[in-house]
Write a protein that holds these residues in place. Structure first.
Motif, PDB file in Angstrom:
ATOM      1  N   MET A 162       0.800  -1.297  -0.126  1.00 12.86           N
ATOM      2  CA  MET A 162      -0.040   0.027  -0.050  1.00 12.86           C
ATOM      3  C   MET A 162       0.881   1.069  -0.004  1.00 12.86           C
ATOM      4  N   LYS A 163       0.511   2.125  -0.994  1.00 10.63           N
ATOM      5  CA  LYS A 163       1.342   3.454  -0.808  1.00 10.63           C
ATOM      6  C   LYS A 163       1.017   4.245   0.493  1.00 10.63           C
ATOM      7  N   ILE A 221      -0.336   7.052   2.869  1.00 10.22           N
ATOM      8  CA  ILE A 221      -1.577   7.658   2.714  1.00 10.22           C
ATOM      9  C   ILE A 221      -1.618   9.251   2.452  1.00 10.22           C
ATOM     10  N   ASP A 261      -5.977   5.471  -6.746  1.00  9.70           N
ATOM     11  CA  ASP A 261      -4.930   4.482  -7.492  1.00  9.70           C
ATOM     12  C   ASP A 261      -5.435   3.058  -6.839  1.00  9.70           C
ATOM     13  N   ASP A 278      -3.674   0.631  -5.849  1.00 15.19           N
ATOM     14  CA  ASP A 278      -2.763   0.069  -4.725  1.00 15.19           C
ATOM     15  C   ASP A 278      -2.836   1.137  -3.455  1.00 15.19           C
ATOM     16  N   GLU A 279      -3.915   2.015  -3.478  1.00 17.72           N
ATOM     17  CA  GLU A 279      -3.813   3.130  -2.633  1.00 17.72           C
ATOM     18  C   GLU A 279      -4.783   3.178  -1.716  1.00 17.72           C
ATOM     19  N   THR A 304      -5.339  -2.521   4.848  1.00 17.37           N
ATOM     20  CA  THR A 304      -5.762  -1.223   4.139  1.00 17.37           C
ATOM     21  C   THR A 304      -7.162  -0.354   4.399  1.00 17.37           C
ATOM     22  N   ASP A 317      -9.541   1.807   1.200  1.00 17.16           N
ATOM     23  CA  ASP A 317      -8.660   1.277   0.169  1.00 17.16           C
ATOM     24  C   ASP A 317      -9.475   1.421  -1.287  1.00 17.16           C
ATOM     25  N   LYS A 318      -9.134   1.092  -2.385  1.00 18.43           N
ATOM     26  CA  LYS A 318      -9.815   1.259  -3.835  1.00 18.43           C
ATOM     27  C   LYS A 318     -10.859   0.475  -4.029  1.00 18.43           C
TER      28      LYS A 318
END
Length: 278
Positions: free
Chosen positions: A1-2, A4, A123, A125-126, A159, A211-212
């Protein structure tokens, strides 16, 4: 995960519980002390390292953008009057980017609608913060619930997560109460349970990391068949039912709901009382 760095703040509601004042003043811009409600949320997010703010606004909205951009005429006035020390109070935020997503006044209604509208900006993975724009936490320790929640989610290896706020057991029937397991994983939200049936005394504080997948669920799930609204809790429930985990934490500070007259007056009493004591 990127990492935040994004926060989505829905503020498109008409504020009908606060009419007639919300005919002229957007609900999130109602003052608590000398700052609008929205600014307490933004300041909390800034402490968590948020760099991109996505305000989901109504078609008629202009006041949030006006508040956060530079006002050249006001700046000139303050300089002419020798009040340059006040320029910092009205200066735009540094090193952040503000985005404004317009929510149509027609179509679906409910808490998942603005989240779904923001999905295209998240995104795959975000994860991003989502905080409803008519409530905030007043903390004495200069801490940040946004930072606390992000840390909780990261430390759990998940996430997604949310914060709850304790309410008196005898008042749980007024709220959406969070049920969690022994590992603080989300089970469900029980709407307005009787005190003897409540799984806890944690009220859903509408303070999330999504998350997404949840942003996409918010965009695609149908309206709640019972209440007829598009509800973000349905997206959370669907996410968990698919076998994914969702961490639950407890917010710090006093929860102040400014979406109704009584809550807004109480928020002003709390904030102004604390300021007077300093």
């Amino acid at each position: 995960m990127k990492q935040i760095t994004k926060a989505v703040i829905p503020v498109a509601g008409w504020g009908t519980r606060m009419l007639p004042i919300t005919k002229a003043i957007e609900k999130c811009m109602l003052p608590v002390g000398t700052r609008p409600v929205i600014d307490y949320i933004v300041k909390d997010c800034l402490k968590a390292g948020i760099k991109d703010f996505y305000f989901v606004v109504g078609e008629q909205s202009s006041q949030v953008e006006d508040f956060y951009r530079s006002n050249i005429k006001l700046n000139d006035y303050l300089k002419r009057k020798g009040k340059t020390e006040m320029l910092e109070l009205v200066a735009p935020m540094k090193d952040v980017t503000l985005h404004f997503i317009v929510q149509p006044s027609t179509g679906g209604y409910g808490t998942s609608v603005p989240v779904g509208l923001a999905s295209e900006f998240i995104d795959a993975d975000e994860s991003a913060l989502v905080v409803m724009g008519d409530q905030f936490f007043w903390r004495q320790d200069d801490g940040s619930n946004a930072a606390d929640l992000i840390k909780l989610v990261n430390d759990s290896g998940l996430t997604c997560g949310l914060l709850g706020v304790p309410v008196p057991k005898e008042e749980v029937s007024k709220y959406g109460i969070i049920e969690k397991d022994a590992n603080n994983r989300f089970v469900q939200i029980v709407e307005k349970p009787a005190p003897e049936d409540a799984p806890s005394n944690l009220n859903n504080a509408s303070f999330y990391v999504f998350d997404k997948d949840i942003f996409e669920l918010a965009k695609t799930l149908p309206a709640n068949p019972v209440r007829g609204e598009y509800e973000i809790t349905d997206a959370i429930n669907k996410y968990v039912q698919s076998g994914k985990d969702f961490i639950v934490g407890e917010a710090k500070g006093e929860y102040l709901d400014s979406g109704n007259v009584q809550g807004w007056l109480h928020a002003n009493r709390v904030v102004l009382s604390d300021i007077d004591q300093k």
